[in-house]
Design an enzyme around this catalytic site. Structure first.
Site, PDB file in Angstrom:
ATOM      1  N   CYS A 246      24.474  27.648 -25.312  1.00 54.25           N
ATOM      2  CA  CYS A 246      24.741  26.563 -24.358  1.00 54.25           C
ATOM      3  C   CYS A 246      26.190  26.521 -23.859  1.00 54.25           C
ATOM      4  CB  CYS A 246      24.375  25.223 -24.972  1.00 54.25           C
ATOM      5  SG  CYS A 246      22.630  25.123 -25.402  1.00 54.25           S
TER       6      CYS A 246
ATOM      7  N   HIS B  59      27.933  19.323 -21.346  1.00 55.65           N
ATOM      8  CA  HIS B  59      26.645  19.989 -21.579  1.00 55.65           C
ATOM      9  C   HIS B  59      25.607  18.901 -21.880  1.00 55.65           C
ATOM     10  CE1 HIS B  59      23.528  22.493 -23.089  1.00 55.65           C
ATOM     11  NE2 HIS B  59      23.699  22.150 -24.358  1.00 55.65           N
TER      12      HIS B  59
ATOM     13  N   ASN C  62      17.579  19.869 -21.605  1.00 54.32           N
ATOM     14  CA  ASN C  62      18.616  20.845 -21.933  1.00 54.32           C
ATOM     15  C   ASN C  62      18.216  22.197 -21.348  1.00 54.32           C
ATOM     16  OD1 ASN C  62      20.401  22.630 -23.076  1.00 54.32           O
ATOM     17  ND2 ASN C  62      20.155  21.884 -25.176  1.00 54.32           N
TER      18      ASN C  62
HETATM   19  O1  UT7 Z   1      22.160  22.461 -26.822  1.00 53.93           O
HETATM   20  C1  UT7 Z   1      22.453  23.177 -27.969  1.00 53.93           C
HETATM   21  C2  UT7 Z   1      22.560  22.449 -29.174  1.00 53.93           C
HETATM   22  N1  UT7 Z   1      21.451  21.570 -29.467  1.00 53.93           N
HETATM   23  C3  UT7 Z   1      21.683  20.268 -29.642  1.00 53.93           C
HETATM   24  O2  UT7 Z   1      22.774  19.815 -29.419  1.00 53.93           O
HETATM   25  C4  UT7 Z   1      20.572  19.420 -30.212  1.00 53.93           C
HETATM   26  C5  UT7 Z   1      21.118  18.538 -31.301  1.00 53.93           C
HETATM   27  N2  UT7 Z   1      20.091  17.771 -32.018  1.00 53.93           N
HETATM   28  C6  UT7 Z   1      19.434  16.738 -31.460  1.00 53.93           C
HETATM   29  O3  UT7 Z   1      19.596  16.453 -30.299  1.00 53.93           O
HETATM   30  C7  UT7 Z   1      18.564  15.904 -32.341  1.00 53.93           C
HETATM   31  O4  UT7 Z   1      18.782  16.250 -33.698  1.00 53.93           O
HETATM   32  C8  UT7 Z   1      17.042  16.013 -32.046  1.00 53.93           C
HETATM   33  C9  UT7 Z   1      16.738  15.359 -30.710  1.00 53.93           C
HETATM   34  C10 UT7 Z   1      16.608  17.461 -32.033  1.00 53.93           C
HETATM   35  C11 UT7 Z   1      16.259  15.263 -33.114  1.00 53.93           C
HETATM   36  O5  UT7 Z   1      16.688  13.920 -33.184  1.00 53.93           O
HETATM   37  P1  UT7 Z   1      17.114  13.263 -34.572  1.00 53.93           P
HETATM   38  O6  UT7 Z   1      17.476  11.877 -34.258  1.00 53.93           O
HETATM   39  O7  UT7 Z   1      18.161  14.125 -35.197  1.00 53.93           O
HETATM   40  O8  UT7 Z   1      15.759  13.297 -35.368  1.00 53.93           O
HETATM   41  P2  UT7 Z   1      15.460  13.963 -36.779  1.00 53.93           P
HETATM   42  O9  UT7 Z   1      15.326  15.438 -36.646  1.00 53.93           O
HETATM   43  O10 UT7 Z   1      16.414  13.418 -37.799  1.00 53.93           O
HETATM   44  O11 UT7 Z   1      14.027  13.340 -37.084  1.00 53.93           O
HETATM   45  C12 UT7 Z   1      13.844  11.929 -37.319  1.00 53.93           C
HETATM   46  C13 UT7 Z   1      12.358  11.673 -37.467  1.00 53.93           C
HETATM   47  C14 UT7 Z   1      11.669  12.636 -38.425  1.00 53.93           C
HETATM   48  O12 UT7 Z   1      10.645  11.908 -39.083  1.00 53.93           O
HETATM   49  P3  UT7 Z   1      10.872  11.320 -40.555  1.00 53.93           P
HETATM   50  O13 UT7 Z   1      11.183  12.526 -41.405  1.00 53.93           O
HETATM   51  O14 UT7 Z   1      12.036  10.373 -40.428  1.00 53.93           O
HETATM   52  O15 UT7 Z   1       9.572  10.680 -40.852  1.00 53.93           O
HETATM   53  C15 UT7 Z   1      11.035  13.661 -37.517  1.00 53.93           C
HETATM   54  O16 UT7 Z   1       9.906  14.260 -38.099  1.00 53.93           O
HETATM   55  O17 UT7 Z   1      11.719  11.857 -36.198  1.00 53.93           O
HETATM   56  C16 UT7 Z   1      10.651  12.812 -36.336  1.00 53.93           C
HETATM   57  N3  UT7 Z   1      10.553  13.564 -35.094  1.00 53.93           N
HETATM   58  C17 UT7 Z   1       9.844  13.111 -34.049  1.00 53.93           C
HETATM   59  N4  UT7 Z   1       9.090  12.030 -33.862  1.00 53.93           N
HETATM   60  C18 UT7 Z   1       8.499  11.882 -32.670  1.00 53.93           C
HETATM   61  C19 UT7 Z   1      11.152  14.732 -34.776  1.00 53.93           C
HETATM   62  N5  UT7 Z   1      10.830  15.067 -33.525  1.00 53.93           N
HETATM   63  C20 UT7 Z   1      10.016  14.100 -33.049  1.00 53.93           C
HETATM   64  C21 UT7 Z   1       9.371  13.881 -31.826  1.00 53.93           C
HETATM   65  N6  UT7 Z   1       8.625  12.761 -31.673  1.00 53.93           N
HETATM   66  N7  UT7 Z   1       9.473  14.735 -30.799  1.00 53.93           N
END
Ligand code: UT7
Length: 332
Positions: free
Chosen positions: A116, A256, A286
């Site tokens: 990215c 970004h 993204n």
């Molecule tokens: O561009 C290059 C670099 N990439 C980035 O900068 C991306 C950076 N990361 C992020 O933007 C975020 O970490 C994500 C958007 C990918 C995920 O968001 P998060 O707030 O970090 O969520 P998480 O991975 O901590 O998951 C929280 C909960 C989990 O459930 P439990 O374990 O709390 O029950 C996940 O299983 O949300 C769940 N979850 C979802 N729920 C509904 C993960 N993805 C989804 C989804 N819909 N799509």
């Protein structure tokens, strides 16, 4: 003689017509519009549909617009830096495929792979060839067909990414406009958190790798988020401090577009107010190498000659960087 800066003299962009909404995604994986919107700020993303189309085809449309606007032909280009994480093929470089498609018969070129951060790295690299006087017209393309490496069964990655392309032309400027300074970083300690497991020399493609879904982007979102949120903000602040810039000096912050919460953290760290922070993640998601040039393309008409722009990126590798640019023209 006054110093030669590399000024952006034209931009172009293209996003495919097909709109993949949060509602459509919620019919593909266990997710919903409310979760995606509050966690990422994304409402929809564009997808390149159609047989035989690749990343280079997104770029052809974006760059043809750029060339038309600048009133030049592809034959006038000296160098093409094609920033992509989804090349048409592992080799040859997409820069070659693309230059052939647009008829850039006098340009040499290469691909820039910095995930990215690619477009910021590409602009910084292209600027060097202008500043030395070696080249007069350097095209920097940021393009990705992320849908080709996204696992639409993995709800934690498929909601983020989209397809698109943006491009900028760099030309010499001796009046102080253009790329002024950069802060560029990379650290391979980030590899475990964001990568593609198979398809390279480490693990060539096989039936087993395909069955294991190892040709899709793998991301540990939480870990990536933690690094992105501090590092992208830090480099943006660093390039400002180094150039004695305070928030009021900045006309536009161009971050970004990976997650609205990372954008907000960068804005807060630099002190730039929301009205000066470019955000289109809600409509494109993204698009990896394309996020920043798509922002430049969409906001071009609002930029004024002399505006101070701060570009900031973070991506797989990890790679991250910030670039201070003085905008060189008023858009007609
Ligand atoms: O561009 C290059 C670099 N990439 C980035 O900068 C991306 C950076 N990361 C992020 O933007 C975020 O970490 C994500 C958007 C990918 C995920 O968001 P998060 O707030 O970090 O969520 P998480 O991975 O901590 O998951 C929280 C909960 C989990 O459930 P439990 O374990 O709390 O029950 C996940 O299983 O949300 C769940 N979850 C979802 N729920 C509904 C993960 N993805 C989804 C989804 N819909 N799509």
């Amino acid at each position: 003689m006054s110093k030669i800066h590399a000024a952006i003299t034209a931009v172009g962009g293209y996003a495919p017509d097909y709109i993949l909404t949060n509602d459509e995604l919620s019919r593909m994986v266990d997710t919903n519009d409310e979760w995606i919107t509050t966690r990422t700020g994304i409402k929809e993303r564009r997808i390149q549909k159609g047989e035989g189309l690749a990343t280079s085809d997104l770029a052809v449309l974006a760059v043809n617009e750029l060339l038309r606007k600048r009133g030049i032909s592809a034959e006038e280009l000296d160098l093409i830096i094609f920033c992509t994480t989804t090349p048409d093929m592992p080799f040859p470089a997409t820069a070659n495929v693309f230059s052939h498609k647009i008829g850039a018969i006098n340009a040499w070129g290469f691909d820039m792979q910095a995930a990215c951060s690619g477009f910021v790295f590409g602009l910084a690299t292209g600027a060097q060839f202008i500043e030395t006087g070696k080249h007069k017209k350097v095209l920097v393309v940021g393009a990705d067909k992320m849908s080709s490496i996204v696992d639409y069964e993995d709800r934690s990655t498929c909601i983020i990414f989209g397809d698109g392309c943006g491009a900028a032309l760099l030309e010499p400027n001796t009046d102080g406009y253009g790329v002024i300074d950069t802060v560029l970083k990379s650290d391979g300690a980030g590899i475990p958190f964001l990568h593609m497991k198979a398809g390279g020399s480490l693990k060539p493609a096989s039936h087993e790798t395909v069955e294991a879904r190892e040709h899709y982007a793998y991301q540990e979102g939480k870990a990536v988020f933690k690094f992105a949120v501090t590092n992208m903000a830090d480099v943006a602040a660093e390039v400002m401090e180094r150039n004695s810039l305070v928030a009021d000096d900045i006309a536009w912050l161009v971050p970004h577009q990976a997650n609205k919460r990372i954008i907000d953290a960068t804005a807060a760290r630099t002190g730039v107010t929301a009205d000066k922070v470019i955000v289109n993640i809600d409509r494109y998601g993204n698009t990896t190498n394309a996020t920043i040039p798509l922002c430049l393309w969409e906001w071009e008409k609002q930029f004024k000659k002399g505006d101070n722009l701060i570009l900031a990126a973070f991506g797989g590798g990890f790679t991250w960087g910030s670039l201070y640019l003085k905008w060189a023209y008023d858009s007609k």
